[in-house]
Design a protein around this motif. Structure first.
Motif, PDB file in Angstrom:
ATOM      1  N   LEU A  13       1.373  -1.010   0.087  1.00 25.73           N
ATOM      2  CA  LEU A  13       0.023  -0.426  -0.062  1.00 25.73           C
ATOM      3  C   LEU A  13       0.549   1.693   0.145  1.00 25.73           C
ATOM      4  O   LEU A  13       0.524   2.468  -0.693  1.00 25.73           O
ATOM      5  N   VAL A  14       1.990   1.201   1.066  1.00 27.21           N
ATOM      6  CA  VAL A  14       2.939   2.738   0.733  1.00 27.21           C
ATOM      7  C   VAL A  14       3.279   2.464  -0.817  1.00 27.21           C
ATOM      8  O   VAL A  14       3.881   3.765  -0.778  1.00 27.21           O
ATOM      9  N   LYS A  15       3.853   1.031  -1.357  1.00 30.11           N
ATOM     10  CA  LYS A  15       4.510   1.597  -2.934  1.00 30.11           C
ATOM     11  C   LYS A  15       3.930   2.798  -3.575  1.00 30.11           C
ATOM     12  O   LYS A  15       3.712   2.988  -4.221  1.00 30.11           O
ATOM     13  N   LEU A  16       2.334   1.565  -3.148  1.00 33.32           N
ATOM     14  CA  LEU A  16       1.083   2.208  -4.392  1.00 33.32           C
ATOM     15  C   LEU A  16       0.749   4.110  -4.258  1.00 33.32           C
ATOM     16  O   LEU A  16       1.194   4.512  -5.155  1.00 33.32           O
ATOM     17  N   ARG A  17       0.766   3.599  -2.526  1.00 26.24           N
ATOM     18  CA  ARG A  17       0.489   5.017  -2.026  1.00 26.24           C
ATOM     19  C   ARG A  17       2.240   6.299  -2.808  1.00 26.24           C
ATOM     20  O   ARG A  17       1.609   7.774  -3.719  1.00 26.24           O
ATOM     21  N   MET A  24      -0.315   9.038 -10.809  1.00 27.94           N
ATOM     22  CA  MET A  24      -2.127   8.735 -11.809  1.00 27.94           C
ATOM     23  C   MET A  24      -2.663   9.541 -10.483  1.00 27.94           C
ATOM     24  O   MET A  24      -3.742   9.250 -11.601  1.00 27.94           O
ATOM     25  N   GLY A  25      -2.574  10.101  -9.886  1.00 25.89           N
ATOM     26  CA  GLY A  25      -4.636  10.135  -9.189  1.00 25.89           C
ATOM     27  C   GLY A  25      -4.794   9.674  -8.828  1.00 25.89           C
ATOM     28  O   GLY A  25      -6.006   9.885  -8.533  1.00 25.89           O
ATOM     29  N   GLY A  26      -4.262   8.534  -7.939  1.00 26.75           N
ATOM     30  CA  GLY A  26      -5.101   7.975  -7.167  1.00 26.75           C
ATOM     31  C   GLY A  26      -5.088   8.228  -6.148  1.00 26.75           C
ATOM     32  O   GLY A  26      -6.836   7.911  -5.196  1.00 26.75           O
ATOM     33  N   CYS A  27      -4.546   8.793  -5.568  1.00 23.51           N
ATOM     34  CA  CYS A  27      -4.400   9.579  -3.954  1.00 23.51           C
ATOM     35  C   CYS A  27      -5.054  11.529  -4.561  1.00 23.51           C
ATOM     36  O   CYS A  27      -4.262  12.115  -4.426  1.00 23.51           O
ATOM     37  N   LEU A  28      -6.308  11.290  -3.969  1.00 19.29           N
ATOM     38  CA  LEU A  28      -7.190  12.814  -4.183  1.00 19.29           C
ATOM     39  C   LEU A  28      -6.630  13.666  -2.923  1.00 19.29           C
ATOM     40  O   LEU A  28      -6.988  13.167  -1.581  1.00 19.29           O
ATOM     41  N   ASN A  32      -9.983  18.272  -4.101  1.00 17.53           N
ATOM     42  CA  ASN A  32     -10.087  18.217  -5.572  1.00 17.53           C
ATOM     43  C   ASN A  32     -11.223  16.535  -4.715  1.00 17.53           C
ATOM     44  O   ASN A  32     -12.528  16.784  -6.335  1.00 17.53           O
ATOM     45  N   ALA A  33     -11.259  15.657  -3.883  1.00 20.38           N
ATOM     46  CA  ALA A  33     -12.168  14.479  -3.696  1.00 20.38           C
ATOM     47  C   ALA A  33     -13.968  16.061  -3.968  1.00 20.38           C
ATOM     48  O   ALA A  33     -14.976  15.223  -4.209  1.00 20.38           O
ATOM     49  N   TYR A  34     -13.720  16.779  -2.794  1.00 23.35           N
ATOM     50  CA  TYR A  34     -14.951  17.247  -2.968  1.00 23.35           C
ATOM     51  C   TYR A  34     -15.534  18.036  -3.571  1.00 23.35           C
ATOM     52  O   TYR A  34     -16.897  17.687  -4.194  1.00 23.35           O
ATOM     53  N   LEU A  35     -14.516  18.899  -4.850  1.00 22.46           N
ATOM     54  CA  LEU A  35     -14.728  19.175  -6.042  1.00 22.46           C
ATOM     55  C   LEU A  35     -15.723  17.723  -6.943  1.00 22.46           C
ATOM     56  O   LEU A  35     -16.759  18.066  -8.061  1.00 22.46           O
ATOM     57  N   ASN A  36     -15.096  16.812  -7.367  1.00 20.88           N
ATOM     58  CA  ASN A  36     -15.421  15.568  -8.044  1.00 20.88           C
ATOM     59  C   ASN A  36     -16.708  15.464  -7.779  1.00 20.88           C
ATOM     60  O   ASN A  36     -17.648  15.069  -8.020  1.00 20.88           O
ATOM     61  N   ILE A  37     -16.957  15.011  -5.943  1.00 20.82           N
ATOM     62  CA  ILE A  37     -18.262  14.938  -5.809  1.00 20.82           C
ATOM     63  C   ILE A  37     -19.452  16.088  -6.362  1.00 20.82           C
ATOM     64  O   ILE A  37     -20.291  15.317  -6.580  1.00 20.82           O
ATOM     65  N   ILE A  38     -18.754  16.819  -5.924  1.00 20.36           N
ATOM     66  CA  ILE A  38     -19.931  17.877  -6.619  1.00 20.36           C
ATOM     67  C   ILE A  38     -20.453  18.223  -7.936  1.00 20.36           C
ATOM     68  O   ILE A  38     -21.912  18.153  -8.052  1.00 20.36           O
TER      69      ILE A  38
END
Length: 179
Positions: A13-17, A24-28, A32-38
């Protein structure tokens, strides 16, 4: 994975993060997460509006002299029946018009007041582009013809503006004698 061994069972998991997700943007970020939800909450409404606007604009443009319109829901389209059947009356937000010549296409685009010139699609604002001189500039004439792109083609990505404003803007641009 040796450098991540110190994280024990969380090493992968640490390697991925630290690698893939960061690059690649997997960790918003929280904003950005809030704007995506909206954005996701209103996506259905926006799509309804852009599809309706595109259809109404295509209908209005089809009535004007000097341009030909390509939009799947128009009765004049060879794809009309298929679009009605498979798209449930939603032809999408993109239509193309042919202006008769490259010069007229440029004049038409430059005459528009409310519309922005941009290559992206799917924005809330209506966008136009002359694809033959931008995104298809390096294509062969055969590839362009196969894609339905000609020197006089204008691609329109319709937004959520008031349709009356869009129809008026395009009508004035089409009917303008040009400068």
């Amino acid at each position: 994975m040796k450098e991540y061994k110190k994280y024990g069972k969380f090493a992968y998991l640490v390697k991925l993060r630290n690698g893939i997700w960061r690059n690649m943007g997997g960790c918003l970020a929280p904003m950005n997460a809030y704007l995506n939800i909206i954005g996701m909450e209103t996506l259905g409404l926006r799509m309804e509006r852009v599809c309706n606007n595109a259809f109404r604009l295509a209908q209005a443009l089809e009535k004007l002299e000097g341009v030909s319109v390509n939009y799947p829901l128009l009765e004049s389209s060879p794809y009309h029946e298929l679009a009605e059947k498979q798209l449930s009356g939603k032809g999408g937000a993109i239509l193309t018009i042919r202006a008769g010549s490259k010069e007229r296409a440029y004049k038409l685009i430059n005459h528009l007041k409310y519309v922005k010139i941009a290559t992206n699609i799917g924005a809330v604002r209506t966008l136009v582009i002359h694809p033959a001189s931008t995104i298809y500039i390096h294509s062969t004439p055969e590839a362009m013809a196969e894609a339905g792109v000609y020197d006089d083609t204008i691609r329109i990505s319709v937004g959520i503006e008031d349709i009356k404003d869009l129809i008026q803007d395009f009508t004035e641009a089409v009917e303008s004698p040009g400068e």
